[in-house]
Motif scaffolding. Structure first.
Motif, PDB file in Angstrom:
ATOM      1  N   THR A  41       0.695  -1.050   0.049  1.00 10.23           N
ATOM      2  CA  THR A  41       0.019  -0.155   0.152  1.00 10.23           C
ATOM      3  C   THR A  41       0.936   1.242  -0.085  1.00 10.23           C
ATOM      4  O   THR A  41       0.341   2.261  -0.546  1.00 10.23           O
ATOM      5  CB  THR A  41      -1.054   0.134   1.045  1.00 10.23           C
ATOM      6  N   GLU A  42       2.094   1.165   0.575  1.00 11.17           N
ATOM      7  CA  GLU A  42       2.860   2.253   0.611  1.00 11.17           C
ATOM      8  C   GLU A  42       3.132   2.884  -0.734  1.00 11.17           C
ATOM      9  O   GLU A  42       3.228   3.859  -1.175  1.00 11.17           O
ATOM     10  CB  GLU A  42       4.213   1.892   1.439  1.00 11.17           C
ATOM     11  N   ALA A  45      -0.008   4.262  -2.225  1.00 14.68           N
ATOM     12  CA  ALA A  45      -0.452   5.800  -1.744  1.00 14.68           C
ATOM     13  C   ALA A  45       0.383   6.928  -2.214  1.00 14.68           C
ATOM     14  O   ALA A  45      -0.234   7.817  -2.575  1.00 14.68           O
ATOM     15  CB  ALA A  45      -0.289   5.639  -0.411  1.00 14.68           C
ATOM     16  N   SER A  46       1.667   6.801  -2.483  1.00 16.24           N
ATOM     17  CA  SER A  46       2.489   8.046  -2.792  1.00 16.24           C
ATOM     18  C   SER A  46       2.041   8.199  -4.286  1.00 16.24           C
ATOM     19  O   SER A  46       2.229   9.642  -4.462  1.00 16.24           O
ATOM     20  CB  SER A  46       3.800   7.853  -2.678  1.00 16.24           C
ATOM     21  N   VAL A  49      -1.120  10.361  -4.011  1.00 14.38           N
ATOM     22  CA  VAL A  49      -0.999  11.629  -3.507  1.00 14.38           C
ATOM     23  C   VAL A  49      -0.376  12.124  -4.295  1.00 14.38           C
ATOM     24  O   VAL A  49      -0.634  13.606  -4.636  1.00 14.38           O
ATOM     25  CB  VAL A  49      -0.391  11.519  -2.237  1.00 14.38           C
ATOM     26  N   ILE A  53      -1.816  15.942  -6.198  1.00 16.49           N
ATOM     27  CA  ILE A  53      -1.128  17.180  -5.959  1.00 16.49           C
ATOM     28  C   ILE A  53      -1.093  17.898  -7.493  1.00 16.49           C
ATOM     29  O   ILE A  53      -1.505  18.827  -7.839  1.00 16.49           O
ATOM     30  CB  ILE A  53       0.152  17.089  -5.266  1.00 16.49           C
ATOM     31  N   ALA A  78       8.832   8.668  -4.961  1.00 15.14           N
ATOM     32  CA  ALA A  78       8.447   8.867  -3.514  1.00 15.14           C
ATOM     33  C   ALA A  78       8.154   7.433  -2.962  1.00 15.14           C
ATOM     34  O   ALA A  78       8.501   6.961  -1.964  1.00 15.14           O
ATOM     35  CB  ALA A  78       7.657   9.880  -3.075  1.00 15.14           C
ATOM     36  N   ASN A  82       9.877   5.209  -0.382  1.00 17.13           N
ATOM     37  CA  ASN A  82       9.232   4.673   0.867  1.00 17.13           C
ATOM     38  C   ASN A  82       9.265   3.117   0.975  1.00 17.13           C
ATOM     39  O   ASN A  82       9.637   2.715   2.345  1.00 17.13           O
ATOM     40  CB  ASN A  82       7.681   4.891   0.753  1.00 17.13           C
TER      41      ASN A  82
ATOM     42  N   GLU B 162      10.160  14.162  -0.651  1.00 20.22           N
ATOM     43  CA  GLU B 162      10.079  14.005   0.906  1.00 20.22           C
ATOM     44  C   GLU B 162       8.722  14.306   1.365  1.00 20.22           C
ATOM     45  O   GLU B 162       8.135  13.906   2.144  1.00 20.22           O
ATOM     46  CB  GLU B 162      11.088  14.697   1.536  1.00 20.22           C
ATOM     47  N   ILE B 164       5.947  14.642  -0.721  1.00 21.58           N
ATOM     48  CA  ILE B 164       4.860  13.731  -1.257  1.00 21.58           C
ATOM     49  C   ILE B 164       4.784  12.495  -0.460  1.00 21.58           C
ATOM     50  O   ILE B 164       3.794  11.815   0.185  1.00 21.58           O
ATOM     51  CB  ILE B 164       5.135  13.264  -2.606  1.00 21.58           C
ATOM     52  N   SER B 165       6.188  12.028   0.155  1.00 22.34           N
ATOM     53  CA  SER B 165       6.092  10.810   0.902  1.00 22.34           C
ATOM     54  C   SER B 165       5.546  10.813   2.268  1.00 22.34           C
ATOM     55  O   SER B 165       5.016  10.013   2.756  1.00 22.34           O
ATOM     56  CB  SER B 165       7.440  10.339   0.932  1.00 22.34           C
ATOM     57  N   LEU B 167       3.124  13.356   3.062  1.00 21.64           N
ATOM     58  CA  LEU B 167       1.746  13.463   2.694  1.00 21.64           C
ATOM     59  C   LEU B 167       0.910  12.145   2.495  1.00 21.64           C
ATOM     60  O   LEU B 167      -0.202  11.964   2.603  1.00 21.64           O
ATOM     61  CB  LEU B 167       1.203  14.659   1.552  1.00 21.64           C
ATOM     62  N   SER B 168       1.779  11.211   1.952  1.00 19.05           N
ATOM     63  CA  SER B 168       1.121   9.950   1.733  1.00 19.05           C
ATOM     64  C   SER B 168       0.859   8.959   2.942  1.00 19.05           C
ATOM     65  O   SER B 168       0.442   8.068   2.783  1.00 19.05           O
ATOM     66  CB  SER B 168       1.912   8.855   0.537  1.00 19.05           C
ATOM     67  N   VAL B 171      -2.917   8.482   3.640  1.00 18.09           N
ATOM     68  CA  VAL B 171      -3.639   7.816   2.845  1.00 18.09           C
ATOM     69  C   VAL B 171      -3.338   6.121   2.775  1.00 18.09           C
ATOM     70  O   VAL B 171      -4.063   5.485   2.720  1.00 18.09           O
ATOM     71  CB  VAL B 171      -3.164   8.425   1.222  1.00 18.09           C
ATOM     72  N   SER B 172      -1.866   6.034   2.998  1.00 20.35           N
ATOM     73  CA  SER B 172      -1.524   4.514   2.949  1.00 20.35           C
ATOM     74  C   SER B 172      -1.924   3.975   4.145  1.00 20.35           C
ATOM     75  O   SER B 172      -2.472   2.813   4.351  1.00 20.35           O
ATOM     76  CB  SER B 172      -0.063   4.322   3.043  1.00 20.35           C
ATOM     77  N   VAL B 175      -5.949   3.555   3.451  1.00 21.97           N
ATOM     78  CA  VAL B 175      -6.424   2.545   2.442  1.00 21.97           C
ATOM     79  C   VAL B 175      -5.909   1.224   2.757  1.00 21.97           C
ATOM     80  O   VAL B 175      -6.840   0.286   2.340  1.00 21.97           O
ATOM     81  CB  VAL B 175      -5.792   3.069   1.101  1.00 21.97           C
ATOM     82  N   ARG B 176      -4.983   1.117   3.485  1.00 18.73           N
ATOM     83  CA  ARG B 176      -4.631  -0.358   3.990  1.00 18.73           C
ATOM     84  C   ARG B 176      -5.673  -1.145   4.722  1.00 18.73           C
ATOM     85  O   ARG B 176      -6.301  -2.066   4.304  1.00 18.73           O
ATOM     86  CB  ARG B 176      -3.149  -0.167   4.693  1.00 18.73           C
ATOM     87  N   ASN B 180      -8.343  -3.820   3.251  1.00 19.77           N
ATOM     88  CA  ASN B 180      -8.356  -5.237   3.454  1.00 19.77           C
ATOM     89  C   ASN B 180      -9.694  -5.495   4.120  1.00 19.77           C
ATOM     90  O   ASN B 180     -10.106  -6.709   4.144  1.00 19.77           O
ATOM     91  CB  ASN B 180      -7.363  -5.340   4.725  1.00 19.77           C
ATOM     92  N   VAL B 227      -1.236  -3.388  12.864  1.00 19.24           N
ATOM     93  CA  VAL B 227      -0.273  -2.607  11.928  1.00 19.24           C
ATOM     94  C   VAL B 227      -0.575  -1.035  12.023  1.00 19.24           C
ATOM     95  O   VAL B 227       0.103  -0.455  12.007  1.00 19.24           O
ATOM     96  CB  VAL B 227      -0.441  -2.868  10.382  1.00 19.24           C
ATOM     97  N   LEU B 231       2.121   1.466  13.193  1.00 21.81           N
ATOM     98  CA  LEU B 231       2.466   2.740  12.353  1.00 21.81           C
ATOM     99  C   LEU B 231       2.451   4.110  13.069  1.00 21.81           C
ATOM    100  O   LEU B 231       3.203   4.804  12.727  1.00 21.81           O
ATOM    101  CB  LEU B 231       1.713   2.675  11.014  1.00 21.81           C
ATOM    102  N   ILE B 234       5.301   4.458  14.907  1.00 25.99           N
ATOM    103  CA  ILE B 234       6.553   4.694  14.051  1.00 25.99           C
ATOM    104  C   ILE B 234       6.628   6.216  13.751  1.00 25.99           C
ATOM    105  O   ILE B 234       7.511   7.044  13.915  1.00 25.99           O
ATOM    106  CB  ILE B 234       6.676   3.920  12.746  1.00 25.99           C
ATOM    107  N   TYR B 235       5.465   6.776  13.389  1.00 26.41           N
ATOM    108  CA  TYR B 235       5.274   8.023  13.082  1.00 26.41           C
ATOM    109  C   TYR B 235       5.467   9.067  14.157  1.00 26.41           C
ATOM    110  O   TYR B 235       6.330   9.985  14.101  1.00 26.41           O
ATOM    111  CB  TYR B 235       3.922   8.339  12.359  1.00 26.41           C
TER     112      TYR B 235
END
Lengths: 99, 244
Positions: A41-42, A45-46, A49, A53, A78, A82, B162, B164-165, B167-168, B171-172, B175-176, B180, B227, B231, B234-235
């Motif tokens: 999913t990682e 997702a990017s 996104v 944008i 990106a 990731n 960076e 974009i990653s 901001l994702s 979403v990830s 969505v995960r 599921n 998960v 996560l 981790i963030y």
């Protein structure tokens, strides 16, 4: 008190059994499934996104397909970044566990 | 109509329609099942911690295990500086877990199979973590977007990538969980539909599949809650301890 004594002897027996058998990690299978789902999913997702944008900026500046394409590519980059990062993190955790 | 695999995800209104300005605040089946999950958690933890005996009963054991499980997870991934956020992560984990598990009961509704629910949960995490990062490090937090040892010519490109990653992340995260849960429940329903349409002669094979899928789905329900929580940790770790 008798009850407690009984439990402590039982605990010792159970601990000895654990040492003998070295019970295997039964969580590894589930954990690896979780990791696989996480990485997949990682990546997606990017890309989503990034393209969003790009699309929004396109609508703003009236440069229809140009920025969407650029930001789509940046989103893919990106996403790959990731994935590599989380794979590296997993590698580190595994190394730490084996020691 | 009842054989339609997507029919189970329909949100409908229970009781009167409530409008606050242009916002529809009616009580739906989604709100009902969120309330049910929250009250099940409260009830379970209340019963589990009511009688604190040295030799725990089964329910006390399970509630203590859920506590120590989350505490260990936070300690392993985010370190001891994340201890003050234990209540939030515990709540998040239990809520997602019980929403998933309540959704596994027949005739119930899976709240987490709607992207808006999971996206709101993920946005709370995302916004919260960003605010914590800025409070803790001030404008230095923006260094997260500037990795060390990058040539100056590449810097604008890297910063965009960076951002974009970063901001994702919500979403990830959302969505995960959503994908599921929705995929699993749709698949269960499709195999259930096969059992009925193939009848007494051919229906046994899909019935076996649905039993196996139910087991898998319970595993996925637990795993996704895990998960989601890990996560978040981790963030949080990225925001609290600013270095890669």
């Amino acid at each position: 008190m008798k009850n407690l004594n009984e439990i402590s002897t039982r605990l010792e027996i159970a601990k000895k059994k654990i040492k003998k058998n070295q019970i295997k990690d039964n969580g590894t299978n589930a954990a690896s499934l979780g990791k696989a789902l996480k990485i997949s999913t990682e990546l997606v997702a990017s890309v989503v996104v990034g393209s969003t944008i790009g699309f929004l900026l396109d609508n703003w500046f009236d440069t229809k397909p140009l920025l969407t394409i650029c930001f789509f590519i940046l989103g893919v980059v990106a996403g790959i970044l990731n994935v590599i990062r989380s794979a590296k993190k997993m590698h580190k955790i595994n190394k730490y566990r084996k020691r | 109509m009842s054989l339609n695999p997507m029919h189970q995800f329909e949100v409908y209104r229970l009781g009167p329609e409530i409008n606050l300005g242009s916002i529809n605040l009616s009580f739906t089946n989604a709100s009902l099942f969120m309330t049910i999950s929250a009250s099940v958690i409260l009830f379970f933890l209340f019963i589990g911690t009511k009688k604190k005996s040295l030799i725990p009963s089964k329910i006390q054991l399970v509630s203590e295990m859920s506590y120590s499980f989350v505490a260990k997870m936070i300690n392993d991934t985010a370190g001891s500086s994340a201890k003050p956020f234990f209540p939030f992560i515990f709540t998040l984990f239990m809520f997602v877990l019980f929403c998933n598990m309540v959704g596994m009961l027949p005739y119930s509704f899976t709240v987490t199979s709607h992207i808006i629910v999971t996206f709101v949960l993920a946005s709370i995490v995302f916004v919260g973590v960003t605010i914590i990062g800025f409070i803790k490090h001030g404008l230095k937090y923006l260094e997260l977007f500037v990795p060390k040892g990058v040539p100056v010519i590449l810097l604008p490109l890297i910063v965009i990538i960076e951002i974009i990653s970063y901001l994702s992340r919500p979403v990830s995260l959302s969505v995960r969980l959503f994908a599921n849960m929705m995929a699993g429940h749709t698949m269960l329903k499709v195999f259930g539909g096969f059992v009925i349409s193939l009848g007494l002669l051919g229906g046994w094979l899909p019935l076996g599949f649905s039993v196996a899928l139910t087991g898998l789905e319970i595993l996925v329900a637990f795993l996704q809650a895990y998960v989601f929580a890990i996560l978040t940790c981790i963030y949080l770790n990225d925001a609290l301890n600013l270095h890669h």
